[in-house]
Scaffold this motif. Structure first.
Motif, PDB file in Angstrom:
ATOM      1  N   UNK A  16       0.811  -1.208   0.000  1.00  0.00           N
ATOM      2  CA  UNK A  16       0.000   0.000   0.000  1.00  0.00           C
ATOM      3  C   UNK A  16       0.847   1.262   0.000  1.00  0.00           C
ATOM      4  N   UNK A  17       0.306   2.316  -0.563  1.00  0.00           N
ATOM      5  CA  UNK A  17       1.009   3.597  -0.656  1.00  0.00           C
ATOM      6  C   UNK A  17       0.954   4.319   0.681  1.00  0.00           C
ATOM      7  N   UNK A  18       2.120   4.614   1.251  1.00  0.00           N
ATOM      8  CA  UNK A  18       2.196   5.321   2.532  1.00  0.00           C
ATOM      9  C   UNK A  18       1.831   6.794   2.325  1.00  0.00           C
ATOM     10  N   UNK A  19       0.912   7.293   3.138  1.00  0.00           N
ATOM     11  CA  UNK A  19       0.458   8.676   3.022  1.00  0.00           C
ATOM     12  C   UNK A  19       1.212   9.547   4.028  1.00  0.00           C
ATOM     13  N   UNK A  20       2.198  10.284   3.520  1.00  0.00           N
ATOM     14  CA  UNK A  20       2.872  11.290   4.332  1.00  0.00           C
ATOM     15  C   UNK A  20       2.306  12.658   3.968  1.00  0.00           C
ATOM     16  N   UNK A  21       2.919  13.744   4.453  1.00  0.00           N
ATOM     17  CA  UNK A  21       2.344  15.072   4.199  1.00  0.00           C
ATOM     18  C   UNK A  21       2.344  15.414   2.713  1.00  0.00           C
ATOM     19  N   UNK A  22       3.367  14.950   1.974  1.00  0.00           N
ATOM     20  CA  UNK A  22       3.433  15.298   0.557  1.00  0.00           C
ATOM     21  C   UNK A  22       2.375  14.532  -0.243  1.00  0.00           C
ATOM     22  N   UNK A  23       2.219  13.250   0.049  1.00  0.00           N
ATOM     23  CA  UNK A  23       1.167  12.473  -0.615  1.00  0.00           C
ATOM     24  C   UNK A  23      -0.205  13.044  -0.283  1.00  0.00           C
ATOM     25  N   UNK A  24      -0.406  13.412   0.983  1.00  0.00           N
ATOM     26  CA  UNK A  24      -1.685  14.005   1.381  1.00  0.00           C
ATOM     27  C   UNK A  24      -1.958  15.308   0.659  1.00  0.00           C
ATOM     28  N   UNK A  40      -4.938   1.131   0.103  1.00  0.00           N
ATOM     29  CA  UNK A  40      -5.020  -0.263  -0.325  1.00  0.00           C
ATOM     30  C   UNK A  40      -4.939  -0.328  -1.849  1.00  0.00           C
ATOM     31  N   UNK A  41      -3.910  -1.016  -2.370  1.00  0.00           N
ATOM     32  CA  UNK A  41      -3.682  -1.075  -3.816  1.00  0.00           C
ATOM     33  C   UNK A  41      -3.618  -2.518  -4.303  1.00  0.00           C
ATOM     34  N   UNK A  42      -4.476  -3.365  -3.716  1.00  0.00           N
ATOM     35  CA  UNK A  42      -4.465  -4.781  -4.044  1.00  0.00           C
ATOM     36  C   UNK A  42      -4.782  -5.076  -5.497  1.00  0.00           C
ATOM     37  N   UNK A  43      -5.751  -4.350  -6.075  1.00  0.00           N
ATOM     38  CA  UNK A  43      -6.101  -4.616  -7.466  1.00  0.00           C
ATOM     39  C   UNK A  43      -4.945  -4.252  -8.395  1.00  0.00           C
ATOM     40  N   UNK A  44      -4.259  -3.162  -8.120  1.00  0.00           N
ATOM     41  CA  UNK A  44      -3.098  -2.819  -8.920  1.00  0.00           C
ATOM     42  C   UNK A  44      -2.010  -3.878  -8.773  1.00  0.00           C
ATOM     43  N   UNK A  66     -11.688  -0.137 -12.158  1.00  0.00           N
ATOM     44  CA  UNK A  66     -11.895  -0.974 -10.970  1.00  0.00           C
ATOM     45  C   UNK A  66     -11.327  -2.383 -11.121  1.00  0.00           C
ATOM     46  N   UNK A  67     -11.310  -2.915 -12.320  1.00  0.00           N
ATOM     47  CA  UNK A  67     -10.828  -4.283 -12.524  1.00  0.00           C
ATOM     48  C   UNK A  67      -9.321  -4.388 -12.451  1.00  0.00           C
ATOM     49  N   UNK A  68      -8.613  -3.309 -12.832  1.00  0.00           N
ATOM     50  CA  UNK A  68      -7.150  -3.343 -12.857  1.00  0.00           C
ATOM     51  C   UNK A  68      -6.508  -2.542 -11.737  1.00  0.00           C
ATOM     52  N   UNK A  69      -7.269  -1.646 -11.100  1.00  0.00           N
ATOM     53  CA  UNK A  69      -6.713  -0.788 -10.068  1.00  0.00           C
ATOM     54  C   UNK A  69      -5.827   0.318 -10.588  1.00  0.00           C
ATOM     55  N   UNK A  70      -5.831   0.547 -11.916  1.00  0.00           N
ATOM     56  CA  UNK A  70      -4.957   1.549 -12.512  1.00  0.00           C
ATOM     57  C   UNK A  70      -5.648   2.898 -12.623  1.00  0.00           C
ATOM     58  N   UNK A  71      -4.912   3.954 -12.269  1.00  0.00           N
ATOM     59  CA  UNK A  71      -5.348   5.322 -12.526  1.00  0.00           C
ATOM     60  C   UNK A  71      -5.086   5.608 -14.000  1.00  0.00           C
ATOM     61  N   UNK A  72      -6.079   6.178 -14.697  1.00  0.00           N
ATOM     62  CA  UNK A  72      -6.019   6.296 -16.148  1.00  0.00           C
ATOM     63  C   UNK A  72      -5.598   7.691 -16.599  1.00  0.00           C
TER      64      UNK A  72
END
Length: 523
Positions: A162-170, A211-215, A366-372
């Protein structure tokens, strides 16, 4: 006026090593690439792992559903290569499906005439045919040494963490939260309760993750089945179905028909040395034009070099806008990442990959978890121009990965930042070609000249140089800050003899250059 400190000093020393170095916009991904080099991998092997890792840990900037281009230097051949994997408009796209609103301009990177509902900017209708996976795939097939599976699998493992959310990601998620909320799948992935960035309750030990399980499943499939899984396998079928279900025109046939290309680079002399850039529908031809104009400039007094740089970039951009049809706004943030790699043998990769806007189309499959991506925004929705929207057409990009040589020094550079990319690459390359070192080049203040009549200048530039610049240009000074970037966000590597250097944008909170010995020391 600015709210920011004028006394703060930011420095990020270039990394020097006798081993290979990876310079990337995320420290952990740079470490992954350095681990590949330490295990005996080629620079292209490291680039493969870094490409997929960046798509996981910096997903709003790039990923498997994006496009781009790279430059490759093969030391044994003493020869550069260009690899093109830009996006295309789907073959079945109908320009009539993007009616003009009648008044106003587009709200994102490009000041095209506004389209009804911003259908060319946001949502599934804005999705173009991606090319990143096929691009890195053909490059790996040509120059890679390590198994494909072993290079893609680490990114799948990162996605499972999973992608850790720090201040920059937020901060990045917050910047697009309103748009992300419009797509249920994007909201489910990036937002809390479909509205807020997941940033509550921070302490020094907070560990919030997306949560990035689909990706992860998608990357597993690409690792097992090879790069054409993205274009001809189940991943391609699922991706096309998801886009169609959301109203877009991307079809399985578009993905299956896509082919990246290994091209002959655009190579040209520049003051102090020689450069090799990507040709055709990138910023490479405009970079060559800018250097030709700069070489013909006059340097009679103090500050004239800066003014000549502004003149060269301004003239080259005016020509680009008139002939090539690229009219994006420098005021808007681009969604791109760049990384540069040199291995211990002197092989180099300068690779740029992008979704176009930050968070691309703000749609998740939703099927691939990819941002398009939202590559359709690269086209002018008004017919008749050189870059007018049409089915099957290739997109014109601002990416500008380059290789350079000056004496016994060779370097690889590139940047993210939309139209800010070219001015940054020009100034960094000019610095390196005139005997500068990578550390000084990345710390030197820059200007941005990317169309229009305004020059944006780093407020750290000496007053005498600014005064000379103001004699011929309208100038606005700004501080060099993290967000939004007033200038591009570059990364680069260099090699002199058997010694390598790597550097990233000094104000980037995540970017870093990592050597093989750094990861060996922490293993």
């Amino acid at each position: 006026m600015t709210n920011f400190s004028r006394s703060q000093i930011v420095s990020k020393p270039a990394r020097m090593s006798q081993t290979g170095i990876v310079a990337a916009q995320h420290r952990r991904v740079a470490e992954l690439g350095a681990e590949i080099l330490a295990a005996g991998g080629d620079a292209l092997d490291a680039a493969t792992a870094v490409s997929f890792g960046m798509g996981v840990l910096e997903p709003w900037m790039s990923g498997p559903a994006g496009g781009g281009a790279m430059m490759v230097w093969r030391a044994d051949e003493a020869k550069p290569y260009a690899v093109y994997y830009g996006m295309r408009a789907p073959a079945g796209l109908d320009p009539a499906a993007f009616p003009l609103a009648g008044e106003g301009r587009a709200s994102d990177l490009f000041p095209w005439k506004r389209v009804v509902g911003d259908r060319n900017i946001e949502g599934a209708t804005a999705v173009a045919v991606p090319g990143v996976v096929d691009g890195i795939g053909i490059a790996h097939a040509r120059w890679g040494r390590m198994p494909w599976h072993d290079l893609v699998q680490p990114a799948a493992a990162m996605a499972r963490e999973g992608l850790k959310i720090d201040w920059y990601a937020g901060l990045m998620i917050a910047s697009a939260a309103r748009s992300l909320a419009r797509d249920p799948d994007a909201a489910a992935l990036f937002l809390e309760d479909g509205v807020w960035p997941p940033v509550g309750g921070w302490t020094a030990l907070t560990d919030i993750r997306l949560a990035m399980g689909r990706m992860a499943d998608t990357l597993d499939a690409i690792a097992r089945n090879g790069p054409r899984e993205m274009h001809e396998g189940d991943v391609a079928r699922e991706l096309a179905r998801d886009v169609a279900d959301k109203g877009g025109s991307l079809a399985y046939a578009d993905l299956a028909a896509y082919r990246a290309e290994i091209q002959t680079p655009l190579s040209f002399a520049a003051p102090g040395g020689r450069l090799h850039a990507t040709p055709e529908l990138t910023a490479g031809p405009t970079l060559a034009d800018a250097f030709a104009r700069y070489a013909a400039g006059s340097f009679a007094g103090p500050g004239d070099e800066l003014a000549a740089t502004a003149d060269a970039l301004s003239g080259a951009y005016a020509d680009r806008l008139a002939r090539m049809g690229d009219h994006d706004s420098r005021a808007a943030p681009g969604s791109t990442t760049h990384f540069s790699i040199v291995d211990r043998h002197g092989n180099m990769v300068a690779m740029t990959q992008t979704l176009l806007s930050v968070f691309g189309s703000r749609v998740v499959s939703p099927s691939t978890g990819l941002l398009l991506n939202n590559g359709i925004m690269w086209f002018d929705p008004e017919q008749g121009g050189p870059n007018a929207l049409a089915g099957g057409k290739r997109c014109l990009m601002n990416v500008c990965p380059i290789l350079g040589e000056s004496g016994d020094t060779r370097f690889a550079l590139g940047a993210s930042g939309g139209r800010k990319i070219l001015p940054a690459v020009f100034q960094l390359a000019r610095h390196m070609l005139t005997g500068g070192d990578l550390d000084a080049a990345f710390h030197a203040p820059r200007i941005d000249v990317s169309g229009g009549d305004m020059v944006i200048a780093d407020e750290a530039i000496p007053d005498a140089d600014l005064a000379a610049l103001r004699r011929t240009h309208r100038v606005e000074t700004v501080p060099r800050t993290v967000f939004p970037y007033a200038f591009a966000c570059p990364t680069g590597v260099a090699r002199q003899g058997a010694t390598n250097w790597g550097a990233t944008e000094i104000v980037s909170p995540w970017g870093d250059a990592v050597a093989e010995e750094d990861v060996a020391a922490t293993a």
